[in-house]
Design a protein around this motif. Structure first.
Motif, PDB file in Angstrom:
ATOM      1  N   VAL A  36       0.850  -1.219  -0.137  1.00 45.84           N
ATOM      2  CA  VAL A  36       0.004  -0.011  -0.139  1.00 45.84           C
ATOM      3  C   VAL A  36       0.836   1.104   0.071  1.00 45.84           C
ATOM      4  O   VAL A  36       0.747   2.058  -0.831  1.00 45.84           O
ATOM      5  N   ILE A  37       2.190   1.200   0.698  1.00 43.67           N
ATOM      6  CA  ILE A  37       2.903   2.319   0.754  1.00 43.67           C
ATOM      7  C   ILE A  37       3.479   2.659  -0.622  1.00 43.67           C
ATOM      8  O   ILE A  37       3.933   3.538  -0.874  1.00 43.67           O
ATOM      9  N   VAL A  38       3.846   1.472  -1.208  1.00 39.99           N
ATOM     10  CA  VAL A  38       4.258   1.431  -2.547  1.00 39.99           C
ATOM     11  C   VAL A  38       3.552   2.189  -3.406  1.00 39.99           C
ATOM     12  O   VAL A  38       4.047   3.060  -4.404  1.00 39.99           O
ATOM     13  N   GLY A  39       2.388   1.666  -3.185  1.00 41.81           N
ATOM     14  CA  GLY A  39       1.414   2.282  -4.292  1.00 41.81           C
ATOM     15  C   GLY A  39       1.315   4.097  -4.056  1.00 41.81           C
ATOM     16  O   GLY A  39       1.064   4.706  -4.862  1.00 41.81           O
ATOM     17  N   GLY A  67      10.541  16.243 -22.872  1.00 43.69           N
ATOM     18  CA  GLY A  67       9.459  16.484 -23.554  1.00 43.69           C
ATOM     19  C   GLY A  67       8.666  15.096 -23.710  1.00 43.69           C
ATOM     20  O   GLY A  67       7.936  15.036 -24.863  1.00 43.69           O
ATOM     21  N   ILE A  68       8.603  14.236 -22.776  1.00 47.15           N
ATOM     22  CA  ILE A  68       7.463  12.935 -22.888  1.00 47.15           C
ATOM     23  C   ILE A  68       6.437  13.341 -22.068  1.00 47.15           C
ATOM     24  O   ILE A  68       6.464  14.059 -20.995  1.00 47.15           O
ATOM     25  N   ASP A  69       5.283  12.941 -22.258  1.00 48.18           N
ATOM     26  CA  ASP A  69       4.113  13.063 -21.792  1.00 48.18           C
ATOM     27  C   ASP A  69       4.186  12.608 -20.213  1.00 48.18           C
ATOM     28  O   ASP A  69       4.556  11.602 -20.122  1.00 48.18           O
ATOM     29  N   ASN A  70       3.908  13.481 -19.358  1.00 45.36           N
ATOM     30  CA  ASN A  70       4.158  13.431 -17.859  1.00 45.36           C
ATOM     31  C   ASN A  70       2.824  12.656 -17.058  1.00 45.36           C
ATOM     32  O   ASN A  70       3.127  12.459 -16.070  1.00 45.36           O
ATOM     33  N   ASN A  71       1.877  12.491 -17.871  1.00 46.84           N
ATOM     34  CA  ASN A  71       0.850  11.946 -17.206  1.00 46.84           C
ATOM     35  C   ASN A  71       0.858  10.597 -16.985  1.00 46.84           C
ATOM     36  O   ASN A  71       0.037   9.905 -17.858  1.00 46.84           O
ATOM     37  N   VAL A  72       1.530  10.133 -16.474  1.00 48.14           N
ATOM     38  CA  VAL A  72       1.994   8.414 -16.280  1.00 48.14           C
ATOM     39  C   VAL A  72       0.645   7.439 -16.213  1.00 48.14           C
ATOM     40  O   VAL A  72       0.401   6.673 -16.825  1.00 48.14           O
ATOM     41  N   LEU A  73       0.159   7.815 -14.837  1.00 45.88           N
ATOM     42  CA  LEU A  73      -1.025   6.979 -14.518  1.00 45.88           C
ATOM     43  C   LEU A  73      -2.339   7.334 -15.141  1.00 45.88           C
ATOM     44  O   LEU A  73      -3.395   6.468 -15.004  1.00 45.88           O
ATOM     45  N   GLY A  74      -2.450   8.579 -15.667  1.00 44.02           N
ATOM     46  CA  GLY A  74      -3.545   8.929 -16.502  1.00 44.02           C
ATOM     47  C   GLY A  74      -3.572   8.432 -18.023  1.00 44.02           C
ATOM     48  O   GLY A  74      -4.730   8.809 -18.591  1.00 44.02           O
ATOM     49  N   ALA A  89       2.414   0.087 -17.363  1.00 48.29           N
ATOM     50  CA  ALA A  89       4.071   0.017 -17.209  1.00 48.29           C
ATOM     51  C   ALA A  89       4.367   0.665 -16.032  1.00 48.29           C
ATOM     52  O   ALA A  89       5.520  -0.161 -15.472  1.00 48.29           O
ATOM     53  N   ALA A  90       3.707   1.543 -15.592  1.00 46.96           N
ATOM     54  CA  ALA A  90       4.142   2.189 -14.220  1.00 46.96           C
ATOM     55  C   ALA A  90       3.928   1.284 -12.950  1.00 46.96           C
ATOM     56  O   ALA A  90       4.758   1.071 -12.339  1.00 46.96           O
ATOM     57  N   VAL A  91       2.558   0.563 -13.057  1.00 53.22           N
ATOM     58  CA  VAL A  91       2.438  -0.395 -11.875  1.00 53.22           C
ATOM     59  C   VAL A  91       3.465  -1.597 -12.102  1.00 53.22           C
ATOM     60  O   VAL A  91       3.785  -2.226 -11.233  1.00 53.22           O
ATOM     61  N   VAL A  92       3.461  -2.171 -13.251  1.00 54.77           N
ATOM     62  CA  VAL A  92       4.671  -3.324 -13.291  1.00 54.77           C
ATOM     63  C   VAL A  92       6.013  -2.721 -13.008  1.00 54.77           C
ATOM     64  O   VAL A  92       6.568  -3.457 -11.965  1.00 54.77           O
ATOM     65  N   ALA A  93       6.418  -1.536 -13.050  1.00 58.35           N
ATOM     66  CA  ALA A  93       7.880  -1.156 -12.532  1.00 58.35           C
ATOM     67  C   ALA A  93       7.680  -1.006 -10.920  1.00 58.35           C
ATOM     68  O   ALA A  93       8.804  -1.304 -10.281  1.00 58.35           O
ATOM     69  N   MET A  94       6.544  -0.487 -10.505  1.00 58.48           N
ATOM     70  CA  MET A  94       6.399  -0.627  -8.937  1.00 58.48           C
ATOM     71  C   MET A  94       6.664  -1.782  -8.197  1.00 58.48           C
ATOM     72  O   MET A  94       7.196  -1.890  -7.386  1.00 58.48           O
ATOM     73  N   ASP A  95       5.807  -2.931  -8.857  1.00 61.87           N
ATOM     74  CA  ASP A  95       5.843  -4.357  -8.410  1.00 61.87           C
ATOM     75  C   ASP A  95       7.299  -4.735  -8.422  1.00 61.87           C
ATOM     76  O   ASP A  95       7.912  -5.470  -7.818  1.00 61.87           O
ATOM     77  N   VAL A  96       8.005  -4.410  -9.526  1.00 59.26           N
ATOM     78  CA  VAL A  96       9.420  -5.122 -10.042  1.00 59.26           C
ATOM     79  C   VAL A  96      10.377  -4.306  -8.942  1.00 59.26           C
ATOM     80  O   VAL A  96      11.307  -4.951  -8.312  1.00 59.26           O
ATOM     81  N   TRP A  97      10.100  -3.279  -8.607  1.00 59.36           N
ATOM     82  CA  TRP A  97      10.993  -2.403  -7.674  1.00 59.36           C
ATOM     83  C   TRP A  97      10.904  -3.113  -6.329  1.00 59.36           C
ATOM     84  O   TRP A  97      11.813  -3.196  -5.349  1.00 59.36           O
ATOM     85  N   PHE A 133      -2.920  -7.146  -6.142  1.00 58.32           N
ATOM     86  CA  PHE A 133      -4.225  -6.183  -5.821  1.00 58.32           C
ATOM     87  C   PHE A 133      -3.933  -4.853  -5.405  1.00 58.32           C
ATOM     88  O   PHE A 133      -4.118  -3.920  -6.115  1.00 58.32           O
ATOM     89  N   ASP A 134      -3.047  -4.701  -4.304  1.00 55.25           N
ATOM     90  CA  ASP A 134      -2.721  -3.549  -3.486  1.00 55.25           C
ATOM     91  C   ASP A 134      -2.263  -2.591  -4.409  1.00 55.25           C
ATOM     92  O   ASP A 134      -2.858  -1.342  -4.333  1.00 55.25           O
ATOM     93  N   ILE A 135      -1.012  -2.506  -4.999  1.00 51.41           N
ATOM     94  CA  ILE A 135      -0.395  -1.369  -5.865  1.00 51.41           C
ATOM     95  C   ILE A 135      -1.566  -0.806  -6.816  1.00 51.41           C
ATOM     96  O   ILE A 135      -1.757   0.453  -7.030  1.00 51.41           O
ATOM     97  N   ILE A 136      -2.140  -1.564  -7.446  1.00 53.04           N
ATOM     98  CA  ILE A 136      -2.924  -0.998  -8.634  1.00 53.04           C
ATOM     99  C   ILE A 136      -4.099  -0.553  -8.054  1.00 53.04           C
ATOM    100  O   ILE A 136      -4.733   0.456  -8.390  1.00 53.04           O
ATOM    101  N   TRP A 137      -4.736  -1.028  -6.974  1.00 51.63           N
ATOM    102  CA  TRP A 137      -6.115  -0.402  -6.339  1.00 51.63           C
ATOM    103  C   TRP A 137      -5.854   1.105  -5.916  1.00 51.63           C
ATOM    104  O   TRP A 137      -6.464   1.585  -5.864  1.00 51.63           O
ATOM    105  N   ILE A 138      -4.443   1.183  -5.163  1.00 50.16           N
ATOM    106  CA  ILE A 138      -4.062   2.414  -4.644  1.00 50.16           C
ATOM    107  C   ILE A 138      -3.852   3.575  -5.755  1.00 50.16           C
ATOM    108  O   ILE A 138      -3.976   4.571  -5.835  1.00 50.16           O
ATOM    109  N   THR A 139      -2.957   3.178  -6.852  1.00 50.37           N
ATOM    110  CA  THR A 139      -2.768   4.030  -7.905  1.00 50.37           C
ATOM    111  C   THR A 139      -3.622   4.311  -8.947  1.00 50.37           C
ATOM    112  O   THR A 139      -3.874   5.433  -9.082  1.00 50.37           O
ATOM    113  N   THR A 140      -4.289   3.328  -9.591  1.00 46.61           N
ATOM    114  CA  THR A 140      -5.141   3.648 -10.505  1.00 46.61           C
ATOM    115  C   THR A 140      -6.605   3.215 -10.289  1.00 46.61           C
ATOM    116  O   THR A 140      -7.287   3.388 -11.344  1.00 46.61           O
ATOM    117  N   ASN A 141      -6.699   2.145  -9.485  1.00 48.39           N
ATOM    118  CA  ASN A 141      -7.969   1.755  -9.154  1.00 48.39           C
ATOM    119  C   ASN A 141      -8.575   0.815 -10.432  1.00 48.39           C
ATOM    120  O   ASN A 141      -9.754   0.952 -10.746  1.00 48.39           O
TER     121      ASN A 141
END
Length: 244
Positions: A69-72, A94-101, A108-116, A179-187
């Motif tokens: 949950v804290i990682v998320g 110059g890259i789109d910064n709305n990562v989770l949106g 890719a962002a939630v995969v990276a969090m899990d990998v970390w 479940f946890d990280i995706i639920w917290i970050t993007t639902n």
């Protein structure tokens, strides 16, 4: 709410459920695959290090002890399009910064969090296996003229393959029910781009209160977990039989 066979037929014809299974499959392969590659690679590098190894291992293990949950929450903060550090760095190049949106980058962002968070677990298990590799075996291969990478590929990796299978089994079982990280970050969003099957199950059970249908999806997850576990156990038994 359907009853009995109606729920099963509904599940097999539900495009939303199949879409979630496809996302889950991608998430499963991406997280487990990257974690295995990075974990084994880092473990080999750390094992070769003689000075400060214990301190380095302690630092590298730190993400594993952070609650998902804290990682998320940390990931959501760092990727926030207004004040997130990662978003700011992306904006600089110059890259789109709305990562989770964005559906293109959210998964890719939630995969990276899990990998970390869980790569250190693979590293720790691999280090335990590396410490048990017979040193005379490596020395004999060296005397026979085998270079470092040949010794690594033909001696070290086969010697720890059983340990790697155990590590793979542990992470695979956890990734299936993630479940946890995706639920917290993007639902599960945006546009269901990260709605893996556990989130779909939660939504059906506790948002739409279709408990019978949710139970059927839960049973399919259980069946998938059993198949994966039996596959790894069979591989371990095969390796054990070959060793004897």
């Amino acid at each position: 709410t359907g009853v009995g066979g109606d729920n099963w037929s509904k599940m097999f014809s539900d495009p939303a459920v199949w879409a979630s299974w496809k996302i889950s499959a991608f998430y499963f392969v991406a997280t487990v695959g990257i974690e295995m590659l990075l974990g084994v690679g880092i473990a080999i590098l750390v094992h070769e290090r003689l000075f400060g190894r214990n301190i380095l291992v302690s630092i590298l293990l730190m993400p594993m002890f952070v609650a998902p949950v804290i990682v998320g929450l940390l990931g959501r903060f760092l990727t926030d399009s207004s004040f997130g550090l990662y978003s700011w760095l992306l904006r600089l190049v110059g890259i789109d910064n709305n990562v989770l949106g964005s559906p293109k980058t959210a998964l890719a962002a939630v995969v990276a969090m899990d990998v970390w968070e869980w790569t250190p677990l693979i590293m720790l298990i691999t280090l335990a296996g590396l410490s048990a590799v017979p040193q005379p075996l490596i020395e004999a291969a060296s005397l026979d003229g085998a270079g470092y990478f040949k010794r690594l590929w033909y001696v070290v990796i086969p010697s720890i393959s059983g340990v790697l299978l155990v590590a793979l089994l542990i992470r695979a079982m956890d990734a299936i029910r993630f479940f946890d990280i995706i639920w917290i970050t993007t639902n599960g969003g945006p546009a269901d781009a990260t709605k893996i099957i556990p989130l779909r199950l939660y939504e059906i059970a506790f948002r739409f209160f279709d408990l019978g249908y949710a139970a059927v999806i839960g049973l399919t997850m259980l069946l998938f977990s059993i198949i994966v576990a039996n596959l790894f156990v069979a591989l371990l038994e095969k390796k054990k039989g070959a060793a004897q």
